[in-house]
Design a protein around this motif. Structure first.
Motif, PDB file in Angstrom:
ATOM      1  N   ASN B  89      26.664 -28.993  -8.186  1.00 52.66           N
ATOM      2  CA  ASN B  89      27.953 -29.408  -7.625  1.00 52.66           C
ATOM      3  C   ASN B  89      28.934 -29.686  -8.757  1.00 52.66           C
ATOM      4  O   ASN B  89      28.608 -30.449  -9.674  1.00 52.66           O
ATOM      5  CB  ASN B  89      27.744 -30.668  -6.771  1.00 52.66           C
ATOM      6  CG  ASN B  89      29.050 -31.287  -6.331  1.00 52.66           C
ATOM      7  OD1 ASN B  89      29.630 -32.094  -7.059  1.00 52.66           O
ATOM      8  ND2 ASN B  89      29.526 -30.883  -5.175  1.00 52.66           N
ATOM      9  N   PRO B  90      30.111 -29.065  -8.730  1.00 53.69           N
ATOM     10  CA  PRO B  90      31.058 -29.209  -9.842  1.00 53.69           C
ATOM     11  C   PRO B  90      31.308 -30.661 -10.234  1.00 53.69           C
ATOM     12  O   PRO B  90      31.219 -31.008 -11.414  1.00 53.69           O
ATOM     13  CB  PRO B  90      32.327 -28.558  -9.301  1.00 53.69           C
ATOM     14  CG  PRO B  90      31.835 -27.535  -8.337  1.00 53.69           C
ATOM     15  CD  PRO B  90      30.600 -28.121  -7.713  1.00 53.69           C
ATOM     16  N   GLU B  91      31.617 -31.500  -9.261  1.00 52.04           N
ATOM     17  CA  GLU B  91      31.938 -32.887  -9.592  1.00 52.04           C
ATOM     18  C   GLU B  91      30.776 -33.579 -10.292  1.00 52.04           C
ATOM     19  O   GLU B  91      30.956 -34.211 -11.335  1.00 52.04           O
ATOM     20  CB  GLU B  91      32.327 -33.674  -8.340  1.00 52.04           C
ATOM     21  CG  GLU B  91      32.578 -35.130  -8.650  1.00 52.04           C
ATOM     22  CD  GLU B  91      33.120 -35.910  -7.452  1.00 52.04           C
ATOM     23  OE1 GLU B  91      33.732 -35.298  -6.565  1.00 52.04           O
ATOM     24  OE2 GLU B  91      32.923 -37.140  -7.426  1.00 52.04           O
ATOM     25  N   TRP B 148      34.101 -21.461 -10.539  1.00 51.08           N
ATOM     26  CA  TRP B 148      34.306 -22.594  -9.626  1.00 51.08           C
ATOM     27  C   TRP B 148      35.753 -22.653  -9.161  1.00 51.08           C
ATOM     28  O   TRP B 148      36.032 -22.905  -7.991  1.00 51.08           O
ATOM     29  CB  TRP B 148      33.940 -23.909 -10.320  1.00 51.08           C
ATOM     30  CG  TRP B 148      32.462 -24.145 -10.424  1.00 51.08           C
ATOM     31  CD1 TRP B 148      31.482 -23.487  -9.770  1.00 51.08           C
ATOM     32  CD2 TRP B 148      31.818 -25.130 -11.254  1.00 51.08           C
ATOM     33  NE1 TRP B 148      30.244 -23.983 -10.128  1.00 51.08           N
ATOM     34  CE2 TRP B 148      30.423 -24.997 -11.041  1.00 51.08           C
ATOM     35  CE3 TRP B 148      32.263 -26.104 -12.154  1.00 51.08           C
ATOM     36  CZ2 TRP B 148      29.481 -25.803 -11.686  1.00 51.08           C
ATOM     37  CZ3 TRP B 148      31.324 -26.903 -12.788  1.00 51.08           C
ATOM     38  CH2 TRP B 148      29.957 -26.755 -12.552  1.00 51.08           C
ATOM     39  N   LYS B 153      36.563 -24.436  -5.588  1.00 49.13           N
ATOM     40  CA  LYS B 153      35.808 -25.697  -5.650  1.00 49.13           C
ATOM     41  C   LYS B 153      36.497 -26.742  -6.521  1.00 49.13           C
ATOM     42  O   LYS B 153      36.305 -27.940  -6.341  1.00 49.13           O
ATOM     43  CB  LYS B 153      34.403 -25.436  -6.188  1.00 49.13           C
ATOM     44  CG  LYS B 153      33.529 -24.592  -5.256  1.00 49.13           C
ATOM     45  CD  LYS B 153      32.154 -24.390  -5.873  1.00 49.13           C
ATOM     46  CE  LYS B 153      31.248 -23.566  -4.962  1.00 49.13           C
ATOM     47  NZ  LYS B 153      29.954 -23.266  -5.607  1.00 49.13           N
ATOM     48  N   ILE B 154      37.238 -26.273  -7.502  1.00 50.87           N
ATOM     49  CA  ILE B 154      38.006 -27.179  -8.358  1.00 50.87           C
ATOM     50  C   ILE B 154      39.392 -26.574  -8.579  1.00 50.87           C
ATOM     51  O   ILE B 154      39.618 -25.400  -8.304  1.00 50.87           O
ATOM     52  CB  ILE B 154      37.335 -27.399  -9.737  1.00 50.87           C
ATOM     53  CG1 ILE B 154      37.205 -26.054 -10.471  1.00 50.87           C
ATOM     54  CG2 ILE B 154      35.962 -28.040  -9.576  1.00 50.87           C
ATOM     55  CD1 ILE B 154      36.723 -26.191 -11.891  1.00 50.87           C
ATOM     56  N   MET B 211      39.318 -32.765  -7.672  1.00 51.57           N
ATOM     57  CA  MET B 211      38.172 -32.835  -6.776  1.00 51.57           C
ATOM     58  C   MET B 211      38.237 -34.037  -5.854  1.00 51.57           C
ATOM     59  O   MET B 211      37.422 -34.184  -4.967  1.00 51.57           O
ATOM     60  CB  MET B 211      36.879 -32.864  -7.589  1.00 51.57           C
ATOM     61  CG  MET B 211      36.655 -31.530  -8.270  1.00 51.57           C
ATOM     62  SD  MET B 211      35.158 -31.454  -9.236  1.00 51.57           S
ATOM     63  CE  MET B 211      35.585 -32.460 -10.620  1.00 51.57           C
TER      64      MET B 211
END
Lengths: 214, 214
Positions: B89-91, B148, B153-154, B211
């Motif tokens: 998960n990016p975050e 991403w 996603k970001i 995010m």
DNA sequence: GGATAATTTGACCGATTGGTAAACATTACA
DNA sequence: TGTAATGTTTACCAATCGGTCAAATTATCC
């Protein structure tokens, strides 16, 4: 009779001013790369284009040269932070502070490295300045930022770590220039990386302070 | 007959392993503060608690010691970036990367300073590693970040400058430790500044990547 | 132009530098 | 336990370090 640093007449000669300038310029070249211990008077003398005893005529010791250099650079180095205006608009103040710091990294990388070297060694020559004038200035500006947050102009954040992060990100482009160039590759061999960095960092910090949210 | 570095038998002795460890530990102490030129074999020998010729029995030159040290540290230093997971998960990936880098700044400040010194001097000993393995690794991770962003996603951002800014902000707490302590004052003499920094930096970068926005 | 002060340099000094030679001590292994 | 390889130390070396000194040169001012 030769009396160093013009002890007799209090005024400085034209030659003195010129030569001291040349010496400090050369000293900046050398000290900024090799640090205090790693630099030699001979190196500096060669860069300055004069003999070693001649250097020591203007600065009696290697420490005196380093001291003079640090003192001169320290003041101008904090200029951007000093210009940080409590009455200005938070977003534009942050933006212009970042921009100014990046310009200094681009235009005065040796000065940045001189300080970085000093810090890495535990600031043996400037620890007093750090605890005194520097801390006072940062305390003052941190209070400004805190007030902005309290007034709802920006999101709440730790002002000290905000300042640290602006320092580190901007100075990185001077101190770690080799690494930045190596990673970016030769296509960024011009000054383009500074403009890219400015765009990226301004956005990062402005967004981080919530100034772009509705 | 004494042949340095066990040239005859290919295997390394128990004593060799132990002493080389002690020496590199001492060398890290000295090199990380004074840089290559500013460090002396005598200094390292004193810290290591052995005689100078004894040091030179294990490492034939000062350069060999520095080289061995750099090689060893370089690998582990990039560990956190290597652990950066494209499928994660990016975050949480960004958060844990920042946290890991800050832990390294706290637990291995000498290693950080060793590199910083090397960079300040223009990376005369590791420029190849920068252009080769380091650039490759960063290129790979930059592509992950770009993907991403493309997937929504970001927020869009320059992945290289994102990585630079994470490097600089986290390593700052190791390399500029004196300055950080001086500015924060003695009330932050414990490790609290690292936790504060972690909180601040995680928020900065997570917000910066959008995010947290709806 | 001459006196006087300011500047520059070559020769030099003791301390420290990275590194070597060889004698001495210790370990590992048959 | 003997012995060959490994490990350690003392004494030393040439080069370089920061810095001095006296003599030579140049700039300044009357």
């Amino acid at each position: 009779m030769a009396i160093p640093r013009a002890a007799k007449t209090q005024r400085r000669t034209r030659i003195q001013e010129e030569k001291e300038e040349v010496i400090l310029e050369a000293a900046l070249d050398v000290f900024s790369v090799h640090g205090f211990r790693g630099s030699t008077i001979d190196q500096i003398a060669e860069v300055a284009g004069m003999s070693k005893p001649n250097l020591l005529y203007y600065f009696r010791t290697k420490e005196a040269m380093h001291r003079a250099l640090i003192d001169r650079v320290l003041f101008t180095w904090l200029e951007p932070l000093r210009a940080f205006d409590a009455n200005g608009n938070p977003e534009s103040e942050i933006r212009s502070y970042i921009r100014r710091k990046l310009e200094m990294a681009r235009d005065f990388p040796r000065e940045s490295r001189l300080f970085a070297n000093e810090m890495l060694q535990g600031a043996p020559h400037v620890e007093d300045e750090l605890r005194g004038p520097l801390k006072s200035l940062v305390d003052e500006k941190a209070e400004v930022i805190r007030a902005w947050a309290k007034a709802g102009k920006i999101a709440k954040c730790d002002p000290y770590h905000l300042i640290f992060s602006i320092w580190s990100t901007t100075q990185h482009y001077a101190d770690f220039d080799v690494q930045v160039r190596a990673v970016l590759g030769q296509e960024h061999s011009g000054d383009g990386r500074f403009e890219d960095a400015a765009r990226y960092l301004e956005k990062l910090f402005v967004d981080g302070l919530g100034m772009r949210r509705p």
